[in-house]
Structure formats: C-alpha cells, structure tokens
Design an enzyme around this catalytic site. Sequence first.
Site, PDB file in Angstrom:
ATOM      1  N   GLY A  89       0.824  -1.199   0.000  1.00  0.00           N
ATOM      2  CA  GLY A  89       0.000   0.000   0.000  1.00  0.00           C
ATOM      3  C   GLY A  89       0.859   1.249   0.000  1.00  0.00           C
ATOM      4  N   GLN A 130       2.863   9.951   1.275  1.00  0.00           N
ATOM      5  CA  GLN A 130       4.216   9.382   1.350  1.00  0.00           C
ATOM      6  C   GLN A 130       5.109   9.790   0.179  1.00  0.00           C
ATOM      7  OE1 GLN A 130       2.425   5.299   2.125  1.00  0.00           O
ATOM      8  NE2 GLN A 130       4.412   5.112   3.116  1.00  0.00           N
ATOM      9  N   GLU A 154      -3.216   3.137   5.568  1.00  0.00           N
ATOM     10  CA  GLU A 154      -3.048   4.166   4.523  1.00  0.00           C
ATOM     11  C   GLU A 154      -3.931   5.383   4.792  1.00  0.00           C
ATOM     12  OE1 GLU A 154      -0.524   3.752   2.807  1.00  0.00           O
ATOM     13  OE2 GLU A 154      -0.270   1.602   3.049  1.00  0.00           O
TER      14      GLU A 154
HETATM   15 NI    NI Z   1       2.763   3.319   5.619  1.00  0.00          NI
END
Ligand code: NI
Length: 167
Positions: free
Chosen positions: A46, A51, A134
């Site tokens: 994921g 990110q 997530e």
């Molecule tokens: Ni993560």
Amino acid sequence: MAILHILQYPDERLHKVAKKIESITGATRKLISDMAETMYAAPGVGLAATQVDMHQQLIVIDVSETHDELLVLINPELIFSSGESKCEEGCLSVPGIYDKVERAEKITVRALNAKGEEFTLDAEGLLSVCIQHEMDHLQGKVFVERLSHLKQVRIRNKLKKRLRETF
Ligand code: NI
C-alpha cells in the site's frame, strides 16, 4: 510511469493532512500510475499520496499474492468499523521497523475509484489493516505514532543511528 521518492519517517511532511480531490484530471491519473509503480517496485502492499509528498486523498493498495489486483481509493471515508485486531505492520516510510498496532477488525469504506465512480468496500484481515494504515497517512499519521511513547523514542534512535551509519 515513474518511480517516486518515498518520504522517510520522521520527515515532517508525513504529518501534513491530505486534501480532498475535487476532480480527477490527467495529473491525477499519472499520479495513480506512478504511485502504483512505486508501490510494486518497493515492494509494498500500500502507498498513500502523502508518502510521495502529494497531499491529496489518494491511496493505492494491492494485497493480492499475484500483484495484479490494484485497488485505488480516492477520498476514502470510513463508514463502519467493528471488532479489534492487532497485526504486525510495516511501512515504506519506516523501513525495517515492524510492530503490532491495534485496529478495527472489519471496516466498510466508501471511496471513488480511478474513474471517479463511487463504491463501497467491506474489508477484513490484511486488506482492512492496510486501508486503515493508509487512511492514517492521509491524516498525517504514521503507524509508529500509534505505539507507546517509549517505543517511538527507541524507533527514532534506531533510525538516527542508521542514518549516521549510512553517511
Ligand atoms: Ni505506511
């Protein structure tokens, strides 16, 4: 497609809260394919846009063994959760660190797919954990921040030590 740089904890940008995606454009579609490529290459199950320093509510997930069941969640909302589970988690932004995190066991999430169509999904097991992990990223939260204060201090020291050894 391109492999994107993944921010590493404790980078402050991992704490930014993602904004809703108002319209799915060519740039959104490019981000989705780049994020999928980055996740598969890592390899990981994921990746949240946060990110890769894109602060939009977008997640890609693939928990299949064959790595051919890409799930795209845009503007995900948790509409139901029940039970408790404690699974070991890891994160591409916190390499080499794994620990058990308390999560809901079963969830129902509502989101848009890559075409902008709304869908709801019931999830349990690894998929449920992964979606919750997530969705935390989109809120600026990294999984280690759900651990005890003592563990967080230990993890930060370990990562600092590793940085010193690398450079
Ligand atoms: Ni993560």
